[in-house]
Design a protein around this motif. Sequence first.
Motif, PDB file in Angstrom:
ATOM      1  N   MET A   1      23.088  32.635  54.560  1.00  0.00           N
ATOM      2  CA  MET A   1      24.206  32.922  53.665  1.00  0.00           C
ATOM      3  C   MET A   1      24.350  34.426  53.505  1.00  0.00           C
ATOM      4  SD  MET A   1      24.847  31.740  49.702  1.00  0.00           S
ATOM      5  CE  MET A   1      25.216  30.065  50.175  1.00  0.00           C
ATOM      6  N   THR A   2      25.595  34.910  53.546  1.00  0.00           N
ATOM      7  CA  THR A   2      25.849  36.327  53.337  1.00  0.00           C
ATOM      8  C   THR A   2      25.660  36.686  51.871  1.00  0.00           C
ATOM      9  OG1 THR A   2      28.206  35.894  53.011  1.00  0.00           O
ATOM     10  CG2 THR A   2      27.485  36.402  55.250  1.00  0.00           C
ATOM     11  N   ALA A   3      25.543  37.980  51.601  1.00  0.00           N
ATOM     12  CA  ALA A   3      25.354  38.442  50.231  1.00  0.00           C
ATOM     13  C   ALA A   3      26.691  38.486  49.502  1.00  0.00           C
ATOM     14  CB  ALA A   3      24.709  39.818  50.235  1.00  0.00           C
ATOM     15  N   PRO A   4      26.685  38.274  48.191  1.00  0.00           N
ATOM     16  CA  PRO A   4      27.925  38.397  47.422  1.00  0.00           C
ATOM     17  C   PRO A   4      28.487  39.813  47.511  1.00  0.00           C
ATOM     18  CG  PRO A   4      26.211  37.301  46.141  1.00  0.00           C
ATOM     19  CD  PRO A   4      25.548  37.862  47.349  1.00  0.00           C
ATOM     20  N   THR A   5      29.808  39.905  47.498  1.00  0.00           N
ATOM     21  CA  THR A   5      30.509  41.182  47.575  1.00  0.00           C
ATOM     22  C   THR A   5      31.298  41.407  46.295  1.00  0.00           C
ATOM     23  OG1 THR A   5      30.756  40.956  49.974  1.00  0.00           O
ATOM     24  CG2 THR A   5      32.208  42.520  48.861  1.00  0.00           C
ATOM     25  N   CYS A   6      31.234  42.607  45.752  1.00  0.00           N
ATOM     26  CA  CYS A   6      32.062  42.939  44.590  1.00  0.00           C
ATOM     27  C   CYS A   6      33.472  43.230  45.080  1.00  0.00           C
ATOM     28  CB  CYS A   6      31.494  44.143  43.840  1.00  0.00           C
ATOM     29  SG  CYS A   6      32.408  44.540  42.317  1.00  0.00           S
ATOM     30  N   VAL A   7      34.421  42.379  44.691  1.00  0.00           N
ATOM     31  CA  VAL A   7      35.798  42.528  45.149  1.00  0.00           C
ATOM     32  C   VAL A   7      36.663  43.269  44.134  1.00  0.00           C
ATOM     33  CG1 VAL A   7      35.703  40.539  46.680  1.00  0.00           C
ATOM     34  CG2 VAL A   7      36.379  40.212  44.288  1.00  0.00           C
ATOM     35  N   TRP A   8      36.175  43.396  42.908  1.00  0.00           N
ATOM     36  CA  TRP A   8      36.906  44.158  41.893  1.00  0.00           C
ATOM     37  C   TRP A   8      35.894  44.709  40.891  1.00  0.00           C
ATOM     38  CZ3 TRP A   8      41.404  41.951  38.373  1.00  0.00           C
ATOM     39  CH2 TRP A   8      42.006  43.008  37.680  1.00  0.00           C
ATOM     40  N   ASP A   9      35.660  45.985  40.968  1.00  0.00           N
ATOM     41  CA  ASP A   9      34.713  46.650  40.069  1.00  0.00           C
ATOM     42  C   ASP A   9      35.450  47.094  38.812  1.00  0.00           C
ATOM     43  OD1 ASP A   9      32.605  48.007  38.923  1.00  0.00           O
ATOM     44  OD2 ASP A   9      32.708  49.736  40.278  1.00  0.00           O
ATOM     45  N   LEU A  10      35.836  46.115  37.984  1.00  0.00           N
ATOM     46  CA  LEU A  10      36.650  46.446  36.806  1.00  0.00           C
ATOM     47  C   LEU A  10      35.813  46.716  35.562  1.00  0.00           C
ATOM     48  CD1 LEU A  10      38.405  43.263  35.365  1.00  0.00           C
ATOM     49  CD2 LEU A  10      36.379  43.202  36.783  1.00  0.00           C
ATOM     50  N   LYS A  11      34.499  46.516  35.655  1.00  0.00           N
ATOM     51  CA  LYS A  11      33.593  46.813  34.546  1.00  0.00           C
ATOM     52  C   LYS A  11      34.006  46.092  33.256  1.00  0.00           C
ATOM     53  CE  LYS A  11      31.771  51.173  36.352  1.00  0.00           C
ATOM     54  NZ  LYS A  11      31.813  50.643  37.710  1.00  0.00           N
ATOM     55  N   ALA A  12      34.211  44.797  33.371  1.00  0.00           N
ATOM     56  CA  ALA A  12      34.574  43.982  32.206  1.00  0.00           C
ATOM     57  C   ALA A  12      33.425  43.946  31.207  1.00  0.00           C
ATOM     58  CB  ALA A  12      34.925  42.566  32.640  1.00  0.00           C
ATOM     59  N   THR A  13      33.756  44.019  29.934  1.00  0.00           N
ATOM     60  CA  THR A  13      32.731  43.901  28.898  1.00  0.00           C
ATOM     61  C   THR A  13      32.141  42.497  28.902  1.00  0.00           C
ATOM     62  OG1 THR A  13      33.874  45.537  27.528  1.00  0.00           O
ATOM     63  CG2 THR A  13      32.243  44.133  26.444  1.00  0.00           C
TER      64      THR A  13
END
Length: 289
Positions: A1-13
């Motif tokens: 399995m591939t590693a998860p990718t951050c597709v939106w670094d929106l820094k949600a609280t």
Amino acid sequence: MTAPTCVWDLKATLGEGPIWHGDAVWFVDIKGHRVHRYAPATGETSSWDAPDQVTFVAPRVGGGFVAGLKSGLHHFTPEMGFTFISEIEDAGLDNRPNDSTVDALGRLWFGTMHDGEEADSGALYRLEADGSLTLHDAGICITNGPAVSPDGKTFYHTDTLGKVIWAFDIGAEGSLSNKREFFRLAIEDAWPDGSVVDAEGFVWTALWGGRGAIRISPEGQIVQRVELPAINVTKPCFGGPDLKTLYFTTARKGLSDEQLAAAPLCGGLFALPVDVAGQPQYEVRLDLR
């Protein structure tokens, strides 16, 4: 399995409640009072402000979304914003909604929780098409992870602080019975958060504090664990044209400056290709007058 990718670094609280609808991932930042949309085909992102803490959005038959806010249930559309539908509980409880799911019959299930995360005042509800609410479970501080098996016969509901996922039998009219312990998390410094059930009936559960998620068999055994570069993982959902991408929301809430420096992607939206597809995102049947 591939590693998860951050597709939106929106820094949600407090990113939460992802769903797949209209070729996009919709989710919320509860403490940021915002609804977000991410379209993977183009990478386009959109956001809308909410009048207070918005905890979930669920697509509605006929258009728009049913949204859970601390002030109650609302109808949300990107064009018109939020329109109040009804209260959920007495405001004196200081509760707010939390996690939700929609079953194949268009019934919205959601839990409430104490906003201060102290009192066992949370409960589990089912929304009927006429707007009435049916109470199914109570006495929980932080409710989470309502989810339904593919055959529609088993309902899952999580007590996050108790570290247990309960299973129920679902009756023909939506009644819940035979409450039993399905899974108890034994991982130190991690708590079960939001859940989703795949097409094979396995439960994917996010791990608050656990830097990832686990896949649990219908018999209640962990069969897989994935790691994310984020400490507080809040909920998965299946998306993509074939429903074979897991999207995860995460949160920065409760983390120190040192923790955030070491894991700067906390609060981002992540994607992970998987072999087993998820179930479709069903729409809420709710008459609006």
